[in-house]
Design a protein around this motif. Structure first.
Motif, mmCIF file in Angstrom:
data_model
loop_
_atom_site.group_PDB
_atom_site.id
_atom_site.type_symbol
_atom_site.label_atom_id
_atom_site.label_comp_id
_atom_site.label_asym_id
_atom_site.label_seq_id
_atom_site.Cartn_x
_atom_site.Cartn_y
_atom_site.Cartn_z
ATOM 1 N N ARG A 249 0.870 -1.188 -0.019
ATOM 2 C CA ARG A 249 -0.044 0.167 0.010
ATOM 3 C C ARG A 249 0.717 1.222 0.181
ATOM 4 O O ARG A 249 1.901 1.536 0.678
ATOM 5 N N PRO A 250 0.411 2.170 -0.725
ATOM 6 C CA PRO A 250 1.194 3.615 -0.696
ATOM 7 C C PRO A 250 1.451 4.169 0.651
ATOM 8 O O PRO A 250 2.436 4.763 0.737
ATOM 9 N N THR B 186 -2.418 15.145 5.239
ATOM 10 C CA THR B 186 -2.204 14.441 4.045
ATOM 11 C C THR B 186 -1.517 15.218 2.652
ATOM 12 O O THR B 186 -0.558 14.500 2.149
ATOM 13 N N ASP B 187 -2.008 16.409 2.622
ATOM 14 C CA ASP B 187 -1.687 16.963 1.273
ATOM 15 C C ASP B 187 -0.096 17.437 1.672
ATOM 16 O O ASP B 187 0.777 17.211 0.726
ATOM 17 N N MET B 188 0.415 17.793 2.650
ATOM 18 C CA MET B 188 1.925 18.210 2.887
ATOM 19 C C MET B 188 2.749 16.890 2.867
ATOM 20 O O MET B 188 3.749 16.853 2.275
ATOM 21 N N PHE B 189 2.384 15.671 3.494
ATOM 22 C CA PHE B 189 2.979 14.474 3.301
ATOM 23 C C PHE B 189 3.224 14.183 2.022
ATOM 24 O O PHE B 189 4.234 13.601 1.342
ATOM 25 N N LEU B 190 2.042 14.379 1.095
ATOM 26 C CA LEU B 190 1.910 13.804 -0.144
ATOM 27 C C LEU B 190 3.157 14.853 -1.254
ATOM 28 O O LEU B 190 3.985 14.194 -1.933
ATOM 29 N N PRO C 270 9.464 8.281 -5.856
ATOM 30 C CA PRO C 270 8.174 8.923 -5.922
ATOM 31 C C PRO C 270 7.039 8.046 -6.634
ATOM 32 O O PRO C 270 7.398 7.209 -7.606
ATOM 33 N N LEU C 271 5.766 8.184 -6.357
ATOM 34 C CA LEU C 271 4.795 7.370 -6.808
ATOM 35 C C LEU C 271 4.318 8.032 -8.070
ATOM 36 O O LEU C 271 4.456 9.141 -8.360
ATOM 37 N N ASP C 272 3.633 7.136 -8.963
ATOM 38 C CA ASP C 272 2.968 7.967 -10.075
ATOM 39 C C ASP C 272 1.414 8.515 -9.548
ATOM 40 O O ASP C 272 1.043 8.462 -8.315
ATOM 41 N N ALA C 273 0.813 9.063 -10.463
ATOM 42 C CA ALA C 273 -0.571 9.946 -10.050
ATOM 43 C C ALA C 273 -1.310 8.756 -9.643
ATOM 44 O O ALA C 273 -2.027 9.379 -8.630
ATOM 45 N N ALA C 274 -1.604 7.658 -9.984
ATOM 46 C CA ALA C 274 -2.443 6.597 -9.339
ATOM 47 C C ALA C 274 -1.908 6.124 -8.075
ATOM 48 O O ALA C 274 -2.868 6.095 -7.128
ATOM 49 N N GLY C 275 -0.819 6.169 -7.754
ATOM 50 C CA GLY C 275 0.103 5.760 -6.396
ATOM 51 C C GLY C 275 -0.713 7.003 -5.399
ATOM 52 O O GLY C 275 -0.782 6.546 -4.378
ATOM 53 N N ALA D 8 -6.444 7.717 -0.456
ATOM 54 C CA ALA D 8 -7.467 6.985 -0.090
ATOM 55 C C ALA D 8 -7.104 6.227 1.149
ATOM 56 O O ALA D 8 -8.039 6.202 2.053
ATOM 57 N N ASP D 9 -5.873 5.776 1.169
ATOM 58 C CA ASP D 9 -5.508 4.940 2.618
ATOM 59 C C ASP D 9 -5.394 5.832 3.666
ATOM 60 O O ASP D 9 -6.080 5.456 4.798
#
Length: 285
Positions: free
Chosen positions: A42-43, A146-150, A160-165, A171-172
């Protein structure tokens, strides 16, 4: 660097973040058998296990401070000035157990936090009532975090993850937010951006928010030798904030300096943290 330098640095960082009981807590979280809220792929595990969290955490605290009612609750009840490391350690333990721990331990951690929130209420200096268990305030804290962690992971993460990740990461985090009492948390980046925008009319830099920013950025409770290291992390935490948030907090924006000096420093620091805190390799490797 010699291995012993790496080990000492890693231990020092871990003790700051996890506290004296960190090794025991880590062993319980990772070694206790049982189902988890999030599987190994999971991301949320990728993001929360990365050194970019050191920067994202600073950004999240600054952004969260801009809601006057949420900040008043923190200023009056969290003890962040008197025991800043204790608060950090409790927060990191909560993130770790909900991300990696068993479902039973994760739910127990959530129940403990919700019980604390129920006891916290008061009034801001401007006369606004607050309650830490208010789903609306919890929603702001969650969305900002969530926004800052991302964003920190997208900029400084090792992988780094892709857009779907990153949509899956949002969602997680919604799984944990719902357990804490957030109503209908966002489940992808678009919904997250819309939720943050919806809070904008409520945000301002209260006196408590400015005091928290001064404490975080200018007066960290650290020995002098560690302050340049922290200053680099803090500068990157500020640079990660959206321009409107920096304007509210009156934090200067110097694009050329940030591109040439600040951001490269952030990459060096996160790589150093990653190197120091990685499990040591055996002599036979």
């Amino acid at each position: 660097m010699p291995v012993d330098v790496r080990v000492r640095l890693g231990r020092a960082l871990f003790q700051r973040v996890a506290g004296p009981d960190g090794p025991v807590t880590r062993a319980r979280i990772h070694q206790t058998p049982g189902p988890r809220w999030f599987g190994p792929d999971r991301p949320i595990r990728t993001v929360h296990g990365d050194a970019s969290m050191f920067i994202g955490g600073i950004s999240a605290l600054l952004l969260q401070s801009l809601h006057p009612r949420a900040m008043a609750a923190v200023a009056a009840h969290s003890g962040y000035r008197g025991d800043p490391w204790g608060r950090l350690q409790r927060t990191s333990a909560f993130l770790a157990v909900t991300t990696y721990g068993t479902a039973v331990d994760a739910q127990s951690a959530v129940d403990h936090v919700r019980a604390i929130h129920e006891r916290i209420s008061g009034t801001t200096s401007g006369g606004l009532a607050y309650h830490a268990g208010d789903p609306h305030l919890l929603g702001w804290v969650h969305a900002a975090e969530t926004d800052m962690f991302l964003r920190a992971h997208a900029r400084y993460g090792a992988h780094p993850l892709d857009a779907a990740g990153y949509d899956a990461y949002v969602a997680d985090t919604a799984r944990v937010a719902e357990a804490l009492g957030v109503t209908d948390p966002p489940r992808d980046r678009r919904a997250l951006a819309e939720r943050l925008a919806a809070y904008r009319p409520e945000l301002r830099a209260s006196s408590e928010a400015r005091a928290a920013a001064r404490f975080l950025l200018l007066r960290p409770p650290l020995p002098l030798a560690a302050r340049p290291f922290y200053a680099g992390l803090a500068a990157n935490g500020v640079a990660l904030l959206p321009p409107w948030a920096r304007n509210l907090l009156r934090l200067p924006r110097l694009p050329v300096v940030e591109d040439i000096a600040v951001r490269p420093t952030g990459h060096v620091l996160t790589r150093t943290i990653r190197w120091a805190m990685a499990p040591p390799r055996s002599r036979t490797d």
